[in-house]
Design an enzyme around this catalytic site. Structure first.
Site, PDB file in Angstrom:
ATOM      1  N   HIS A 183      -0.236  -4.464  -6.075  1.00  0.00           N
ATOM      2  CA  HIS A 183      -0.564  -3.233  -6.796  1.00  0.00           C
ATOM      3  C   HIS A 183      -1.874  -3.355  -7.559  1.00  0.00           C
ATOM      4  O   HIS A 183      -2.558  -2.367  -7.779  1.00  0.00           O
ATOM      5  CB  HIS A 183       0.593  -2.818  -7.703  1.00  0.00           C
ATOM      6  CG  HIS A 183       1.669  -2.158  -6.914  1.00  0.00           C
ATOM      7  ND1 HIS A 183       2.754  -2.840  -6.437  1.00  0.00           N
ATOM      8  CD2 HIS A 183       1.761  -0.890  -6.435  1.00  0.00           C
ATOM      9  CE1 HIS A 183       3.491  -2.018  -5.726  1.00  0.00           C
ATOM     10  NE2 HIS A 183       2.920  -0.834  -5.695  1.00  0.00           N
ATOM     11  N   ARG A 289       2.355   7.740  -8.369  1.00  0.00           N
ATOM     12  CA  ARG A 289       3.229   6.592  -8.648  1.00  0.00           C
ATOM     13  C   ARG A 289       3.696   6.700 -10.100  1.00  0.00           C
ATOM     14  O   ARG A 289       3.041   6.169 -11.002  1.00  0.00           O
ATOM     15  CB  ARG A 289       2.469   5.280  -8.438  1.00  0.00           C
ATOM     16  CG  ARG A 289       2.176   4.944  -6.982  1.00  0.00           C
ATOM     17  CD  ARG A 289       1.453   3.592  -6.884  1.00  0.00           C
ATOM     18  NE  ARG A 289       1.476   3.048  -5.545  1.00  0.00           N
ATOM     19  CZ  ARG A 289       0.488   3.183  -4.658  1.00  0.00           C
ATOM     20  NH1 ARG A 289      -0.594   3.850  -4.964  1.00  0.00           N
ATOM     21  NH2 ARG A 289       0.594   2.632  -3.452  1.00  0.00           N
ATOM     22  N   ARG A 325       6.519  10.634  -7.077  1.00  0.00           N
ATOM     23  CA  ARG A 325       7.538   9.692  -6.627  1.00  0.00           C
ATOM     24  C   ARG A 325       8.337   9.236  -7.840  1.00  0.00           C
ATOM     25  O   ARG A 325       7.746   8.884  -8.870  1.00  0.00           O
ATOM     26  CB  ARG A 325       6.859   8.486  -5.971  1.00  0.00           C
ATOM     27  CG  ARG A 325       7.844   7.390  -5.623  1.00  0.00           C
ATOM     28  CD  ARG A 325       7.199   6.301  -4.826  1.00  0.00           C
ATOM     29  NE  ARG A 325       6.418   5.396  -5.660  1.00  0.00           N
ATOM     30  CZ  ARG A 325       5.717   4.385  -5.174  1.00  0.00           C
ATOM     31  NH1 ARG A 325       5.671   4.175  -3.870  1.00  0.00           N
ATOM     32  NH2 ARG A 325       5.035   3.597  -5.974  1.00  0.00           N
ATOM     33  N   GLU A 424       9.586   3.380   3.974  1.00  0.00           N
ATOM     34  CA  GLU A 424       8.882   2.118   3.716  1.00  0.00           C
ATOM     35  C   GLU A 424       9.766   0.915   4.014  1.00  0.00           C
ATOM     36  O   GLU A 424       9.424  -0.209   3.673  1.00  0.00           O
ATOM     37  CB  GLU A 424       8.330   2.074   2.287  1.00  0.00           C
ATOM     38  CG  GLU A 424       9.338   2.363   1.213  1.00  0.00           C
ATOM     39  CD  GLU A 424       8.733   2.436  -0.191  1.00  0.00           C
ATOM     40  OE1 GLU A 424       7.602   1.969  -0.384  1.00  0.00           O
ATOM     41  OE2 GLU A 424       9.414   2.940  -1.089  1.00  0.00           O
ATOM     42  N   ASP A 448       4.775  -1.365   1.993  1.00  0.00           N
ATOM     43  CA  ASP A 448       6.086  -2.017   2.035  1.00  0.00           C
ATOM     44  C   ASP A 448       6.634  -2.069   3.457  1.00  0.00           C
ATOM     45  O   ASP A 448       7.312  -3.025   3.827  1.00  0.00           O
ATOM     46  CB  ASP A 448       7.069  -1.301   1.102  1.00  0.00           C
ATOM     47  CG  ASP A 448       6.912  -1.791  -0.325  1.00  0.00           C
ATOM     48  OD1 ASP A 448       6.765  -3.011  -0.506  1.00  0.00           O
ATOM     49  OD2 ASP A 448       6.905  -0.961  -1.243  1.00  0.00           O
ATOM     50  N   CYS A 495       1.234   7.512   2.979  1.00  0.00           N
ATOM     51  CA  CYS A 495       0.633   7.311   1.656  1.00  0.00           C
ATOM     52  C   CYS A 495       0.348   5.840   1.374  1.00  0.00           C
ATOM     53  O   CYS A 495      -0.157   5.506   0.308  1.00  0.00           O
ATOM     54  CB  CYS A 495       1.508   7.911   0.561  1.00  0.00           C
ATOM     55  SG  CYS A 495       3.097   7.091   0.396  1.00  0.00           S
TER      56      CYS A 495
HETATM   57  C1  PEP Z   1       3.880   1.657   0.109  1.00  0.00           C
HETATM   58  O1  PEP Z   1       4.784   0.821   0.005  1.00  0.00           O
HETATM   59  O2  PEP Z   1       3.160   1.786   1.095  1.00  0.00           O
HETATM   60  C2  PEP Z   1       3.601   2.576  -1.016  1.00  0.00           C
HETATM   61  C3  PEP Z   1       2.766   3.577  -0.896  1.00  0.00           C
HETATM   62  O3  PEP Z   1       4.207   2.328  -2.195  1.00  0.00           O
HETATM   63  P1  PEP Z   1       3.757   1.145  -3.180  1.00  0.00           P
HETATM   64  O4  PEP Z   1       2.467   0.577  -2.667  1.00  0.00           O
HETATM   65  O5  PEP Z   1       3.620   1.721  -4.541  1.00  0.00           O
HETATM   66  O6  PEP Z   1       4.893   0.182  -3.078  1.00  0.00           O
HETATM   67 MG    MG Z   2       6.222   0.930  -1.595  1.00  0.00          MG
END
Ligand code: PEP
Ligand code: MG
Length: 573
Positions: A183, A289, A325, A424, A448, A495
């Site tokens: 992240h 997010r 989300r 995901e 993910d 996304c």
């Molecule tokens: C993902 O998992 O692709 C996603 C968009 O969510 P995050 O990166 O916040 O886990």
């Molecule tokens: Mg994710």
């Protein structure tokens, strides 16, 4: 000149001084001390110093924010807290030990209280403990990031370290550890800071030295030679000119040469990103997010605090669709006040919707805030980390329960809220036909999805070589999810970070993707890519535009006033 290699996360050139960013980790000596009076004096002078710091901070900020620091200063006058620390010292321990034990005990006591307000004070006590330890260990915390623009060099950064940075002073970021799908990397991309990870060899003695971070060559030059300064300064100017040219795409439709229209939406983390969405001409938000609202807060945000944050985004972007989300906390996004406990495999553990479904009151606070905010814009709600149909059904039931409660309370709400889920996990992708019957849209979380399909920990610094972002298994799941969604009139977006990968744009469009949600800075380059694609050459393979499910049209919502309340209401509002 020294050159240190790393892995590029964000392209670009940063030129300036290096600042080594070191989060202090304290080892507290547990041995008994003989001079307890001296320790009591040290404790007292640290307490007074931290109190002065808090009062000084209160003078620097707005009247509303000052309340936090004034309350901190008052807490340090609390007789029970002071006496318990002094008793620990009198039993023969150091001031540092007494602060750790005394403040931790007070924080625990707060965290176990019934009342939400008092529970939230636990984080304040922990904050004060850290400030007391900084003073006792003689750490100059103000200099962590420094007060002039710099290229930060850190061992690693957690998402919460990253959100705390003063962005106006950050020229670029280099970490010795880190992984490209973490992240922190995502935050770096969204802010467009030139960023390198796994720059293992860079040393602390580079602190203060002039350097050039060269994203194109995945390295940082410390004390570079003049020819490099000239060459890379010119390259930086070229980048700026290219960025300016991209602005010409503002207001242009995101449509292929043969007329296939895709929605280009932005990924954001909170109200402060609204400006970037507008600036980069995103057509909506495909992923807000919401956990960053939680990460940015020292305490569990109340319904009113969350409402203020969501309302600000919805209002600021109406009539665009904003997909929020629900809280995806856990795994790498840990929050002290959530008391989630340690797990051996946190990415496979208690996270996201699993926490929400087990902590119903926590979940309902967010859903109520979202529903109330829906009166001020065009809201979509998305649930993360879904693997089974019953989870979606339970989320929808709880949402409906919140809707009925708010209705009974006479609260305004929007009418047509689209409901979606993140795809995901391989489980969700493989059950997409079944899940599509429950929702209006899917959003493919490729970060993910790649992690779970390929068994590649997205946080691991050792797996870059194996982490194939174009792995055929992942691409197959993406394609099949799009097809499954369309069989049930469920629109499908992407996304995850792959949505912004220019080498895949044509493929995604060919498969019929309805929306790509990317960091705001990628919107205009992506629009440029889309406008260069011609799908007519795939006549037999590509989906007919008329077969695409309809995304809810953008309707200006009827805006109903609701007064933001409380400190966070004013802060976000
Ligand atoms: C993902 O998992 O692709 C996603 C968009 O969510 P995050 O990166 O916040 O886990
Ligand atoms: Mg994710």
């Amino acid at each position: 000149m020294q050159t240190f290699k790393g892995i590029k996360i964000v392209n670009g050139i940063a030129i300036g001084k290096i600042k080594i960013y070191k989060v202090p980790v304290y080892t507290i000596n547990e041995e008994l001390v003989s001079d307890t009076e001296a320790e009591i004096d040290r404790f007292e002078s640290a307490r007074v110093k931290v109190q002065e710091q808090q009062n000084a901070l209160a003078c620097k900020v707005s009247k509303e924010e000052a309340g936090i620091f004034e309350a901190h200063a008052m807490m340090l006058d609390d007789d029970d807290l002071i006496d318990s620390c002094k008793e620990i010292i009198e039993s023969g321990h150091s001031a540092e030990y007494a602060v750790r034990e005394g403040f931790d005990a007070a924080a625990k006591m707060f965290s176990e209280m019934e009342d939400e307000y008092f529970r939230a004070r636990s984080a304040d006590v922990i904050d004060l403990k850290n400030s007391m330890l900084d003073v006792l260990f003689g750490t100059d915390t103000e200099s962590l990031q420094g007060n002039e623009p710099a290229i930060l060099v850190a061992e690693d950064m957690t998402p919460s370290d990253t959100v705390k940075l003063d962005k106006s002073l950050l020229l670029g970021l280099v970490t010795r550890q880190g992984s490209s799908n973490s992240h922190t990397a995502i935050l770096a991309r969204s802010m467009n800071w030139p960023t390198l990870i796994q720059c293992h060899d860079i040393t602390d003695d580079c602190d203060g030295k002039f350097a050039i971070l060269d994203g194109y060559n995945s390295c940082i030059y410390v004390e570079p030679e003049q020819y490099l300064i000239d060459e890379l300064s010119a390259k930086q100017a070229e980048d700026k000119a290219r960025e300016a040219k991209l602005k010409e795409l503002k207001g242009q439709p995101s449509v292929t040469k043969d007329g296939y229209k895709v929605r280009l939406y932005a990924n954001i983390g909170g109200p402060k990103d609204v400006a970037a969405v507008l600036e980069n001409d995103a057509e909506g938000v495909g992923l807000f997010r919401s956990e960053f609202v939680y990460l940015n807060s020292k305490t569990d945000p109340t319904e009113d605090e969350q409402f203020a944050a969501y309302k600000k985004v919805l209002e600021g972007l109406a009539p665009r669709l904003v997909i929020i989300r629900t809280c995806d906390i856990g795994a790498d996004k840990t929050i002290d006040y959530m008391h989630l406990g340690k797990e051996d495999n946190p990415a496979l553990g208690f996270r996201a919707v699993r926490i929400c479904l087990n902590r119903r009151d926590f979940f309902k606070r967010q859903l109520r805030a979202l529903l109330r905010a829906s009166a001020f814009g065009n809201l979509g709600i998305m649930f993360p980390m879904i693997i089974s149909r019953w989870e979606v059904q339970e989320c929808k039931e709880i949402l409906e329960e919140c809707r009925q409660e708010l209705k009974a309370e006479g609260k305004a709400m929007g009418e047509n809220i689209e409901i979606g889920i993140m795809i995901e996990t391989p489980a969700a992708a493989l059950c997409a036909d079944e899940l599509a019957e429950e929702v209006d849209f899917f959003s493919l979380g490729t970060n993910d999805l790649t992690q779970y399909t390929c068994a590649i920990d997205r946080q691991s610094a050792n797996l870059e070589r194996f982490a194939d972002t174009h792995h055929p298994a992942v691409l197959k799941l993406i394609r099949e999810t799009i097809e499954a969604g369309h069989r049930h009139n469920t629109w499908v977006g992407i996304c995850g970070e792959l949505g912004a990968d220019p080498t895949l744009t044509e493929e995604f469009l060919k498969w019929g993707v309805d929306e790509l949600s990317v960091n705001p800075k990628s919107i205009l380059p992506l629009r440029g890519n889309v406008r260069n694609v011609d799908l007519s050459k795939y006549e037999t393979e590509s989906p007919k535009p008329e077969a695409k499910p309809e995304i809810k049209p953008e309707v200006k919502p009827e805006v109903k006033a609701e007064k933001p309340k409380g400190f966070f209401g004013r802060l976000f509002g």
